[in-house]
Scaffold this active site. Structure first.
Site, mmCIF file in Angstrom:
data_model
loop_
_atom_site.group_PDB
_atom_site.id
_atom_site.type_symbol
_atom_site.label_atom_id
_atom_site.label_comp_id
_atom_site.label_asym_id
_atom_site.label_seq_id
_atom_site.Cartn_x
_atom_site.Cartn_y
_atom_site.Cartn_z
ATOM 1 N N SER A 1 0.739 -1.667 0.114
ATOM 2 C CA SER A 1 0.187 -0.208 -0.309
ATOM 3 C C SER A 1 1.052 1.269 0.021
ATOM 4 O O SER A 1 0.728 2.132 -1.017
ATOM 5 C CB SER A 1 -1.233 0.151 0.867
ATOM 6 N N ALA A 2 1.966 1.379 1.140
ATOM 7 C CA ALA A 2 2.916 2.052 0.693
ATOM 8 C C ALA A 2 3.930 2.336 -0.225
ATOM 9 O O ALA A 2 3.483 3.833 -0.813
ATOM 10 C CB ALA A 2 3.560 2.732 1.741
ATOM 11 N N GLU B 1 9.825 -5.040 -6.383
ATOM 12 C CA GLU B 1 8.518 -5.708 -5.149
ATOM 13 C C GLU B 1 8.875 -7.414 -5.227
ATOM 14 O O GLU B 1 9.356 -8.141 -6.366
ATOM 15 C CB GLU B 1 7.629 -5.853 -5.799
ATOM 16 N N ALA B 2 8.956 -8.021 -3.985
ATOM 17 C CA ALA B 2 9.283 -9.580 -4.454
ATOM 18 C C ALA B 2 8.356 -10.527 -4.785
ATOM 19 O O ALA B 2 8.946 -11.497 -5.711
ATOM 20 C CB ALA B 2 10.132 -10.173 -2.436
ATOM 21 N N HIS C 1 -3.436 -6.694 11.752
ATOM 22 C CA HIS C 1 -3.237 -4.873 11.556
ATOM 23 C C HIS C 1 -2.067 -5.235 12.259
ATOM 24 O O HIS C 1 -1.879 -4.196 13.102
ATOM 25 C CB HIS C 1 -4.396 -4.758 12.770
#
Length: 508
Positions: free
Chosen positions: A17-18, A38-39, A448
């Site tokens: 998201s970030a 990105e993995a 979360h």
């Protein structure tokens, strides 16, 4: 491995998201070269687009597949899914877009995060979202993230809203304003019946920019730090090793588990732990991987007296409510919702899907804190995750109050046509000791995770109020790991706002 080198103005590690926000916003300047690593895979699984299919993504190739240690006092591990692929966890979560109560954000300022209170974040919440309705002073109209509430809610969702009224809970005009307590219709990241991830909202529309490079299936091994400054990253794609150089700043946005893991692999973290693993210490920051917090969850499960209609959205939770566990709660510290399926741990008996439903309760202001540590010095290895749920007895007290509130809601007249026997915890579980025992047996993570690289000004803080890593120039952290304390909501909406504010900090 073969090795090559390339140069950028900004390198962003993690396309969650970030990371999607950062890459899209920073690359708006055509003269700025941005690399996003990105993995996970570039291509999402087909189930990502279907809101009700989100449970099938846990354990898939788009999930890192983490588990906690065996939990103290509970005696088992707990799955900790987190997203791997474009959009990160926004591509595999339950699609809730929920803001926290302003008091839980203002608590960050009290904890030393000056400039990160509700009023400070409000412009960035608004910049993120595209909302129809609500007060335009607190809700956004033109942001990339379009939110939706069900126009044909499930009958159990309607029953939950009616039950909330019947037992005296306030009904919020806009539960996402951050200014109200009570129950309201949940906003979901759904557009035209399909999930909208962070990649959909921010990244994919701008991937044709010539100054933005996206590399997927890229495992970042370490940050390159030279003379106290982060100058790039080393990552591999298959057998190819790449050193990407950065002229301005590296931004780590790998999440609450991935970010402290990468910092520690790079020698940034608690020195004793790093030395145990043979990692050279670049910066002794004892707060890296500490302060881990999550929202623990438990459930009251009922057998259904009639067949449950299929659900079309995300499986329930179309209505969420916030309540206080007691008069001393600093903000609404419990969240309740009704789910169309029986949410129970695998170790407990109960109805199968279609034959039961759930009133869930989660603690939004836990006092317990855990940690993330390295298991080995090998990039890509699973971390040691110990959330230490319920190690502070105040959390058990609050959750016991939450169970009583869930039962009160579940036994309201509005559920009479649906409510059969209480399957969990069972009518024999009534006194405080019995409730606490059930809380341990029924523990679930609400997924979360936050706090492992917190903002602050004390020696335990990892980043300053501008999100710069203490003791290392040219390096920032932007994700849920910077949250100093829990917010009274699901975390994804706040991660978007943190990233939007980070863009302004990076540009200043």
């Amino acid at each position: 491995m073969a090795s090559e080198t390339s140069g950028y103005d900004y390198i962003v590690v993690g396309a969650g998201s970030a990371g999607c926000v950062l890459a899209a916003r920073l690359s708006e300047d055509a003269g700025t070269r941005v690399l996003l690593l990105e993995a996970g895979s570039r291509e999402p699984l087909p189930a990502v687009a279907t809101p009700r299919a989100w449970p099938t993504l846990t354990g898939s190739s788009m999930d890192w597949g983490d588990h906690t240690v065996v939990l103290d006092g509970i005696g088992r591990t707990e799955a900790w899914p987190r997203g791997r692929g474009l959009g990160g966890s926004s591509a595999i979560n339950a699609l809730a877009f929920v803001r926290g109560h302003r008091a839980s954000h203002d608590a960050w300022v009290t904890a030393g995060a000056q400039g990160w209170g509700y009023d400070d974040l409000l412009p960035y919440f608004r910049r993120t979202e595209n909302v129809k309705g609500g007060d335009p002073a607190v809700r956004g109209r033109n942001g990339p993230v379009s939110v939706w509430t069900s126009t044909s809610p499930h009958p159990l969702s309607q029953a939950a809203m009616d039950a909330a009224r019947q037992v005296g809970h306030p009904i919020a005009a806009d539960a996402n304003s951050g200014l109200e307590e009570g129950f309201g219709w949940t906003e979901l990241t759904v557009v035209d019946g399909k999930r909208q991830s962070a990649a959909d909202a921010y990244l994919l529309p701008v991937l044709d920019r010539p100054n933005l490079d996206l590399v997927t299936d890229a495992l970042v091994h370490r940050l390159v730090v030279d003379g106290g400054r982060c100058t790039g990253v080393q990552y591999s794609v298959g057998t190819r090793m790449v050193t990407a150089e950065c002229g301005t700043e590296v931004v780590v946005a790998a999440g609450t588990v991935g970010t402290p893991q990468l910092l520690m692999l790079s020698g940034i973290g608690p020195q004793d732990h790093l030395r145990e693993l043979g990692i050279d210490v670049v910066a002794d920051l004892p707060g890296v991987g500490a302060n881990l917090h999550d929202h623990p969850m438990t459930t009251v499960i009922y057998h259904s007296m009639q067949p449950l209609p299929p659900f079309l959205a995300n499986g329930g939770a179309e209505v969420k409510g916030t309540v206080r566990s007691g008069p001393g709660a600093p903000w609404p510290d419990l969240q309740l919702f009704c789910a169309v399926v029986p949410m129970r741990t695998a170790t407990l008996p109960g109805p199968e899907p279609g034959a039961g439903y759930t009133i869930a309760v989660s603690l939004m202001a836990p006092f317990s804190r855990g940690s993330v540590r390295l298991a080995t010095a090998q990039a890509g290895a699973a971390s040691v995750i110990d959330p230490r749920y319920y190690t502070d007895s105040r959390d058990l007290d609050a959750m016991a109050a939450g169970l009583r509130a869930a039962r009160e809601l579940g036994t309201a007249q509005a559920f009479d046509a649906w409510r059969g026997e209480e399957a969990q915890p069972g009518i024999d579980v009534q006194d405080d000791d019995a409730l606490r025992g059930y809380l341990r047996r029924s523990l679930r993570s609400y997924h979360h995770y936050a706090g492992t690289c917190r903002i602050g000004v004390d020696d335990g803080a990892v980043v300053d109020t501008d999100l710069r890593v203490r003791g290392v120039e040219g390096l920032r952290v932007v994700d849920a790991s910077v949250m100093p304390s829990p917010i009274s909501a699901n975390t994804n909406a706040t991660v978007y706002a943190i990233a939007e504010r980070a863009v302004d900090l990076l540009r200043s």
